[in-house]
Design a protein around this motif. Structure first.
Motif, PDB file in Angstrom:
ATOM      1  N   THR A 268      42.465  -7.702 -24.972  1.00  0.00           N
ATOM      2  CA  THR A 268      41.099  -8.192 -25.133  1.00  0.00           C
ATOM      3  C   THR A 268      40.686  -8.924 -23.857  1.00  0.00           C
ATOM      4  OG1 THR A 268      41.863 -10.259 -26.106  1.00  0.00           O
ATOM      5  CG2 THR A 268      41.413  -8.430 -27.614  1.00  0.00           C
ATOM      6  N   ARG A 269      39.506  -9.511 -23.908  1.00  0.00           N
ATOM      7  CA  ARG A 269      39.007 -10.167 -22.698  1.00  0.00           C
ATOM      8  C   ARG A 269      39.826 -11.405 -22.349  1.00  0.00           C
ATOM      9  NH1 ARG A 269      35.427 -10.039 -19.084  1.00  0.00           N
ATOM     10  NH2 ARG A 269      34.729 -11.934 -18.060  1.00  0.00           N
ATOM     11  N   GLY A 270      40.257 -12.156 -23.359  1.00  0.00           N
ATOM     12  CA  GLY A 270      40.931 -13.420 -23.097  1.00  0.00           C
ATOM     13  C   GLY A 270      40.073 -14.576 -23.572  1.00  0.00           C
ATOM     14  N   PHE A 271      40.615 -15.769 -23.512  1.00  0.00           N
ATOM     15  CA  PHE A 271      39.961 -16.952 -24.056  1.00  0.00           C
ATOM     16  C   PHE A 271      39.179 -17.680 -22.965  1.00  0.00           C
ATOM     17  CE2 PHE A 271      40.139 -21.529 -25.154  1.00  0.00           C
ATOM     18  CZ  PHE A 271      39.396 -21.474 -26.326  1.00  0.00           C
ATOM     19  N   ASN A 272      37.873 -17.937 -23.230  1.00  0.00           N
ATOM     20  CA  ASN A 272      36.999 -18.614 -22.269  1.00  0.00           C
ATOM     21  C   ASN A 272      37.065 -17.921 -20.905  1.00  0.00           C
ATOM     22  OD1 ASN A 272      36.075 -20.336 -24.208  1.00  0.00           O
ATOM     23  ND2 ASN A 272      37.455 -22.007 -23.671  1.00  0.00           N
ATOM     24  N   ASN A 273      37.441 -18.658 -19.872  1.00  0.00           N
ATOM     25  CA  ASN A 273      37.482 -18.087 -18.528  1.00  0.00           C
ATOM     26  C   ASN A 273      38.841 -17.491 -18.168  1.00  0.00           C
ATOM     27  OD1 ASN A 273      34.798 -18.728 -17.890  1.00  0.00           O
ATOM     28  ND2 ASN A 273      35.369 -20.846 -17.410  1.00  0.00           N
ATOM     29  N   PHE A 274      39.761 -17.464 -19.118  1.00  0.00           N
ATOM     30  CA  PHE A 274      41.081 -16.909 -18.853  1.00  0.00           C
ATOM     31  C   PHE A 274      41.029 -15.414 -19.083  1.00  0.00           C
ATOM     32  CE2 PHE A 274      45.506 -15.851 -20.085  1.00  0.00           C
ATOM     33  CZ  PHE A 274      46.121 -16.227 -18.897  1.00  0.00           C
ATOM     34  N   TYR A 275      40.790 -14.674 -18.000  1.00  0.00           N
ATOM     35  CA  TYR A 275      40.625 -13.218 -18.085  1.00  0.00           C
ATOM     36  C   TYR A 275      42.002 -12.563 -18.057  1.00  0.00           C
ATOM     37  CZ  TYR A 275      38.902  -8.526 -16.914  1.00  0.00           C
ATOM     38  OH  TYR A 275      38.596  -7.183 -16.915  1.00  0.00           O
ATOM     39  N   LEU A 276      42.359 -11.908 -19.132  1.00  0.00           N
ATOM     40  CA  LEU A 276      43.661 -11.256 -19.210  1.00  0.00           C
ATOM     41  C   LEU A 276      43.686 -10.031 -18.294  1.00  0.00           C
ATOM     42  CD1 LEU A 276      44.330 -11.385 -23.054  1.00  0.00           C
ATOM     43  CD2 LEU A 276      45.534 -12.671 -21.278  1.00  0.00           C
ATOM     44  N   GLN A 277      44.641  -9.994 -17.401  1.00  0.00           N
ATOM     45  CA  GLN A 277      44.825  -8.848 -16.519  1.00  0.00           C
ATOM     46  C   GLN A 277      46.002  -8.027 -17.028  1.00  0.00           C
ATOM     47  OE1 GLN A 277      44.013  -9.442 -12.269  1.00  0.00           O
ATOM     48  NE2 GLN A 277      44.079 -11.636 -12.673  1.00  0.00           N
ATOM     49  N   ALA A 278      45.811  -6.729 -17.118  1.00  0.00           N
ATOM     50  CA  ALA A 278      46.843  -5.892 -17.716  1.00  0.00           C
ATOM     51  C   ALA A 278      46.613  -4.441 -17.336  1.00  0.00           C
ATOM     52  CB  ALA A 278      46.841  -6.050 -19.236  1.00  0.00           C
ATOM     53  N   GLY A 279      47.650  -3.632 -17.537  1.00  0.00           N
ATOM     54  CA  GLY A 279      47.542  -2.211 -17.267  1.00  0.00           C
ATOM     55  C   GLY A 279      48.878  -1.513 -17.424  1.00  0.00           C
ATOM     56  N   GLY A 280      49.006  -0.366 -16.792  1.00  0.00           N
ATOM     57  CA  GLY A 280      50.252   0.397 -16.823  1.00  0.00           C
ATOM     58  C   GLY A 280      50.736   0.647 -15.411  1.00  0.00           C
ATOM     59  N   TYR A 281      51.973   1.151 -15.286  1.00  0.00           N
ATOM     60  CA  TYR A 281      52.509   1.469 -13.967  1.00  0.00           C
ATOM     61  C   TYR A 281      53.501   2.609 -14.076  1.00  0.00           C
ATOM     62  CZ  TYR A 281      56.999  -0.681 -15.077  1.00  0.00           C
ATOM     63  OH  TYR A 281      58.220  -0.954 -15.651  1.00  0.00           O
ATOM     64  N   MET A 282      53.744   3.248 -12.941  1.00  0.00           N
ATOM     65  CA  MET A 282      54.825   4.212 -12.791  1.00  0.00           C
ATOM     66  C   MET A 282      55.445   4.033 -11.413  1.00  0.00           C
ATOM     67  SD  MET A 282      53.760   7.819 -14.576  1.00  0.00           S
ATOM     68  CE  MET A 282      53.635   7.929 -16.364  1.00  0.00           C
ATOM     69  N   SER A 283      56.770   4.026 -11.364  1.00  0.00           N
ATOM     70  CA  SER A 283      57.468   4.063 -10.081  1.00  0.00           C
ATOM     71  C   SER A 283      58.176   5.407  -9.962  1.00  0.00           C
ATOM     72  CB  SER A 283      58.465   2.913  -9.970  1.00  0.00           C
ATOM     73  OG  SER A 283      59.513   3.065 -10.906  1.00  0.00           O
ATOM     74  N   PHE A 284      58.439   5.808  -8.721  1.00  0.00           N
ATOM     75  CA  PHE A 284      58.900   7.171  -8.465  1.00  0.00           C
ATOM     76  C   PHE A 284      60.088   7.181  -7.502  1.00  0.00           C
ATOM     77  CE2 PHE A 284      54.348   6.897  -9.086  1.00  0.00           C
ATOM     78  CZ  PHE A 284      54.097   7.834 -10.079  1.00  0.00           C
ATOM     79  N   GLU A 285      60.947   8.169  -7.694  1.00  0.00           N
ATOM     80  CA  GLU A 285      61.936   8.457  -6.665  1.00  0.00           C
ATOM     81  C   GLU A 285      61.171   8.878  -5.414  1.00  0.00           C
ATOM     82  OE1 GLU A 285      65.077   8.028  -6.885  1.00  0.00           O
ATOM     83  OE2 GLU A 285      65.552   8.013  -9.042  1.00  0.00           O
ATOM     84  N   ARG A 286      61.505   8.254  -4.280  1.00  0.00           N
ATOM     85  CA  ARG A 286      60.709   8.545  -3.092  1.00  0.00           C
ATOM     86  C   ARG A 286      60.869  10.000  -2.668  1.00  0.00           C
ATOM     87  NH1 ARG A 286      59.811   8.978   2.210  1.00  0.00           N
ATOM     88  NH2 ARG A 286      58.160   7.678   3.081  1.00  0.00           N
ATOM     89  N   PRO A 287      59.749  10.764  -2.645  1.00  0.00           N
ATOM     90  CA  PRO A 287      59.837  12.154  -2.187  1.00  0.00           C
ATOM     91  C   PRO A 287      60.098  12.207  -0.683  1.00  0.00           C
ATOM     92  CG  PRO A 287      57.560  11.562  -2.625  1.00  0.00           C
ATOM     93  CD  PRO A 287      58.386  10.400  -3.064  1.00  0.00           C
ATOM     94  N   VAL A 288      60.587  13.334  -0.211  1.00  0.00           N
ATOM     95  CA  VAL A 288      60.946  13.470   1.203  1.00  0.00           C
ATOM     96  C   VAL A 288      59.748  13.187   2.110  1.00  0.00           C
ATOM     97  CG1 VAL A 288      61.726  15.105   2.974  1.00  0.00           C
ATOM     98  CG2 VAL A 288      62.772  15.112   0.697  1.00  0.00           C
ATOM     99  N   ASP A 289      58.576  13.700   1.741  1.00  0.00           N
ATOM    100  CA  ASP A 289      57.391  13.486   2.581  1.00  0.00           C
ATOM    101  C   ASP A 289      56.661  12.183   2.272  1.00  0.00           C
ATOM    102  OD1 ASP A 289      56.323  14.114   0.128  1.00  0.00           O
ATOM    103  OD2 ASP A 289      55.195  15.872   0.800  1.00  0.00           O
ATOM    104  N   GLY A 290      57.150  11.431   1.284  1.00  0.00           N
ATOM    105  CA  GLY A 290      56.541  10.149   0.944  1.00  0.00           C
ATOM    106  C   GLY A 290      55.225  10.253   0.207  1.00  0.00           C
ATOM    107  N   VAL A 291      54.842  11.444  -0.255  1.00  0.00           N
ATOM    108  CA  VAL A 291      53.521  11.641  -0.851  1.00  0.00           C
ATOM    109  C   VAL A 291      53.611  11.670  -2.375  1.00  0.00           C
ATOM    110  CG1 VAL A 291      51.549  13.207  -1.062  1.00  0.00           C
ATOM    111  CG2 VAL A 291      52.679  12.901   1.149  1.00  0.00           C
ATOM    112  N   VAL A 292      52.803  10.846  -3.015  1.00  0.00           N
ATOM    113  CA  VAL A 292      52.612  10.899  -4.460  1.00  0.00           C
ATOM    114  C   VAL A 292      51.144  11.230  -4.703  1.00  0.00           C
ATOM    115  CG1 VAL A 292      52.758   9.679  -6.653  1.00  0.00           C
ATOM    116  CG2 VAL A 292      54.420   9.183  -4.839  1.00  0.00           C
ATOM    117  N   THR A 293      50.903  12.247  -5.510  1.00  0.00           N
ATOM    118  CA  THR A 293      49.538  12.688  -5.804  1.00  0.00           C
ATOM    119  C   THR A 293      49.131  12.219  -7.196  1.00  0.00           C
ATOM    120  OG1 THR A 293      49.759  14.632  -4.385  1.00  0.00           O
ATOM    121  CG2 THR A 293      48.053  14.713  -6.082  1.00  0.00           C
ATOM    122  N   ALA A 294      47.907  11.729  -7.308  1.00  0.00           N
ATOM    123  CA  ALA A 294      47.375  11.278  -8.603  1.00  0.00           C
ATOM    124  C   ALA A 294      46.071  11.993  -8.880  1.00  0.00           C
ATOM    125  CB  ALA A 294      47.163   9.773  -8.602  1.00  0.00           C
TER     126      ALA A 294
END
Length: 787
Positions: free
Chosen positions: A242-268
């Motif tokens: 949710t938004r959070g209480f008063n001015n306390f803005y909750l920051q949140a999300g998802g993530y993914m980490s990857f085995e580093r490819p040879v060329d260093g490129v990750v496409t999204a």
């Protein structure tokens, strides 16, 4: 036959190459600082997906060349708007974590903010790239409803000598942290993060939902999960925040980490939608089926789409500088970033009609942007008008401002009326004119409960008193009870254009609206003076002034809300004029400038006022109400002075630098003013009138996309130093032409206008019979009818 086909193919290839050459002049970074607020990222014409780097500085359009820090790469934006930063939802952020420990990564927006390398920014139509100080290079291109990112990570080592793994986080926020609630779901095996959020519009009422579907390819997923504030974990894989209480803005999300490819490129690949997460995923899969191998092909497709949109225009530069060419073509380009084509992405009602959004706002755009689209992309403009009418059909009112599926604040009159009338007098096809007429009449006759975001307020007074009173008593509806002067002037013009459409359709009530078009005269105070802030008398008498319900005069200083005073908005400093002074609104009687000239004291006095307005600092060239004033010398029989005034602003205020706009671009309004001015014609929107001045090039050709006829404006004695900017004589299709204006048939029939130039003002276009038509001339209703 094969020979003819070969000739045709060669001509087509030549036209394509010419268009691509024109595209090379487009510089999306023009206006990316100094308040231009442009969207500098990748987009298709009128596209929904608009990926770019978001910064923590001037971020109304997402990115700025102000040297601020990058906080993420998000997928939807508006261009050139005022108000709060618009959209910018669900930003991705690429980074590496010290020692490959996820909690050593930086997740909150301000913690992860990273400078970008100034020399690394590369912005072209359909493509945007930069390099972060961390060494990560980000590139992006686009389809209509999906963005494709290519992140190249540098080789970095942990303390024990192993490579650092790439990590990409996704933040459930938007540019101005308006998120109310959101969900995220992480699917590690599929390499997918999807979800949605509820956000607030940047300049309007209500809320909207947006949905995303992000797929990561080119690298093996090593770890995934969610994050909240500054902590992250691989479990759970789903989150509701949710938004959070008063001015306390909750920051949140998802993530993914990857085995580093040879060329260093990750496409999204990120699909977006206003309908559902499933539709966001479907959009991405259909439009970008090969995310790993399709980046360059998608970029080329975007370039081709832009080349096609620029193809109707051909320029013979005559030695004009590359900077002038860049300013011109970039202005054209920005007029087609918005409105955004959301057909198929409208969850509010079911319809077979087009749906466009980001009319942000028509008060800005009706003056130059929509008339420009009418000649360059009439099919798109027709679809936009149909969208406005479909909104009226399903929501009860024509929108004056609209973004992110929400109703935007009305700034003045009901300016969809002007857009519709402009389409009518210029014969756009495919439009239900009976529905259009009904929508315009609804604006003129019925007051909504909330006229702050639709329709007109004060209609009871408008009909009874024939002006909008200062401190009006309006119990029928509710809005900001201000702007009595600017609303009176704008309503008068709205009723005028309604009378044009009504008469054309054979409606008997056109005379009622024509009579209301004179209501501006009821707030002109002929003995009103004007003094500068230091007490100096400007020497001019006669200005619009607020008037009370009982008919007595109020007072607003004519220089208030000007560039010499305090800015006046809807909320922070409401006044009787909106975003402009009484001085500026003095010239806003588009349908009857001849009568206004009489009120002011004749052509000589009118010219003196225009000169003083533009040369004293009162004029705000960074805001749209000033546009027509640059060219109103035509109505006083001095078209040469319109040309001189245009050159005083171009390139001084409109140029090819990062700060090359005098104000925010307003979804392409500034760009279209520049484009019209450099092409040598300027519209009086809602009328079949274009005012003639010499183009800033040796020649301009515009091929009408529907009739395939080519209109040509050619300068004789053109010089690239712009000494010869005054028309000495003119020929239309080889015959002498003395009128200082021309109609829309110039474009649809493909006429040739030849202008012989000199370095001094001549008598061309100065005779009474050569002036542009005005209502009080008695010829306006005939000469300004359908082209």
């Amino acid at each position: 036959m094969p020979f003819l086909q070969g000739i045709l193919s060669l001509a087509l290839a030549s036209a394509t190459l010419a268009a691509k050459d024109d595209l090379s002049h487009v510089k999306p970074l023009i206006g990316s600082t100094n308040g231009g607020n442009v969207f500098a990222g990748a987009s298709l014409p009128y596209g929904l997906a608009k990926p770019v780097a978001d910064v923590d500085g001037q971020n109304t359009g997402g990115f700025s060349t102000d040297g601020s820090n990058v906080t993420g790469f998000s997928h939807m934006h508006d261009s050139g708007t005022g108000g709060n930063p618009s959209m910018g939802q669900f930003p991705l952020f690429p980074q590496t974590c010290a020692d490959n420990v996820v909690d050593k990564c930086k997740f909150p927006k301000m913690a992860r903010a990273t400078p970008y390398k100034m020399g690394s920014v590369d912005a072209k139509p359909g493509y945007f790239a930069l390099e972060l100080q961390s060494g990560v290079k980000a590139e992006m291109t686009v389809s209509r409803r999906a963005a494709l990112y290519r992140f190249t990570f540098p080789e970095e080592m942990t303390a024990d000598g192993s490579l650092l793994d790439p990590l990409i986080s996704l933040d459930l926020t938007d540019l101005w942290d308006s998120r109310q609630n959101a969900t995220v779901s992480v699917e590690s095996e599929a390499g997918r993060i999807k979800g949605n959020g509820t956000f607030l519009p940047s300049f309007g009422a209500g809320y909207y939902q947006a949905f995303f579907c992000a797929d990561f390819v080119g690298a093996e997923v090593k770890d995934s999960g969610i994050w909240v504030n500054d902590r992250a974990g691989s479990e759970p894989k789903e989150l509701f925040v949710t938004r959070g209480f008063n001015n306390f803005y909750l920051q949140a999300g998802g993530y993914m980490s990857f085995e580093r490819p040879v060329d260093g490129v990750v496409t999204a690949r990120v699909g977006v939608s206003y309908v559902s997460t499933e539709q966001a995923c479907s959009n991405a899969e259909k439009e970008i089926p090969d995310p790993l191998g399709g980046f360059d092909k998608l970029r080329q497709s975007a370039e081709d789409a832009w080349s096609e949109k620029l193809e109707p225009i051909k320029i013979t530069s005559g030695g004009t500088t590359d900077n002038m060419l860049a300013a011109f073509w970039s202005g054209i380009y920005r007029t087609m970033l918005s409105p955004q084509d959301l057909t198929g992405e409208n969850p509010l009602w079911q319809s077979d009609e087009p749906y466009f959004d980001s009319f942000y706002c028509l008060w800005d755009a009706f003056r130059a942007q929509h008339p420009l689209l009418t000649i360059l992309d009439p099919q798109a403009q027709s679809r936009m008008v149909r969208s406005l009418l479909d909104t009226f059909k399903h929501e009860g009112w024509l929108p004056d401002c609209r973004m992110s599926l929400c109703k935007g604040w009305t700034q003045g009159g009901s300016n969809a009326d002007v857009v519709i009338a402009d389409a009518y007098v210029k014969n756009l096809t495919g439009i239900d004119w009976e529905l259009a007429y009904n929508g315009m009449v609804n604006d003129a006759e019925n007051e909504p409960l909330e006229w702050s975001y639709e329709g007109r307020g004060g209609l009871q007074s408008w009909k009874r008193l024939n002006y909008i009173p200062y401190l009006d008593f309006d119990y029928l509806g509710f809005g900001t009870n201000s702007r009595s002067i600017s609303r009176t002037l704008e309503y008068a013009y709205n009723d005028y254009v309604l009378s044009i459409v009504a008469k054309g359709l054979g409606k008997g009530d056109h005379t009622r609206y024509l009579s209301r078009a004179d209501n501006w005269q009821n707030i002109f105070k002929e003995d009103q003076t004007s003094f500068l802030a230091n007490g100096t008398d400007t020497g001019f008498r006669g200005f619009f002034q607020p008037k009370y319900l009982n008919g007595t005069w109020g007072f607003q200083d004519p220089i208030a809300c000007s560039a010499l005073a305090t800015f006046c908005s809807l909320t922070s400093n409401p006044s009787e004029t909106f975003e402009s002074s009484i001085w500026e609104y003095l010239f806003y009687v588009p349908h009857d400038i001849a009568q206004l000239i009489k009120f002011i004291g004749g052509p000589k006095e009118f010219v003196a006022r225009l000169d003083y307005f533009h040369e004293s600092g009162l004029a705000d060239i960074g805001n749209e109400p000033v546009f027509l004033t640059v060219y109103e010398y035509h109505y006083a029989g001095r078209p040469a002075l319109s040309a001189r005034r245009a050159h005083s602003y171009i390139p001084a205020s409109f140029n090819a630098t990062y700060s090359g706009l005098p104000g925010n671009d307003d979804s392409g309004a500034m760009g279209s003013f520049l484009a019209w001015s450099m092409m040598g014609l300027f519209p009086n929107p809602g009328q079949n009138v274009y005012l003639i001045t010499p183009p800033f090039f040796e020649a301009v050709e515009i091929t009408h996309p529907e009739t395939k006829q080519t209109a040509i404006i050619r300068n004789v004695n053109f010089d690239k130093t712009y000494e010869n900017i005054y028309i000495q004589s003119a020929k239309l299709n080889g015959k002498p032409y003395t009128k200082s204006w021309i109609g829309h048939e110039f474009f649809t029939e493909g006429m040739t206008l030849e202008l012989t130039l000199g370095d001094k003002e001549s008598n061309w276009g100065t005779s009474k019979e050569d002036l542009p038509p005005s209502l009080s001339d008695g010829i306006a209703q005939d000469e300004m009818q359908v082209a």
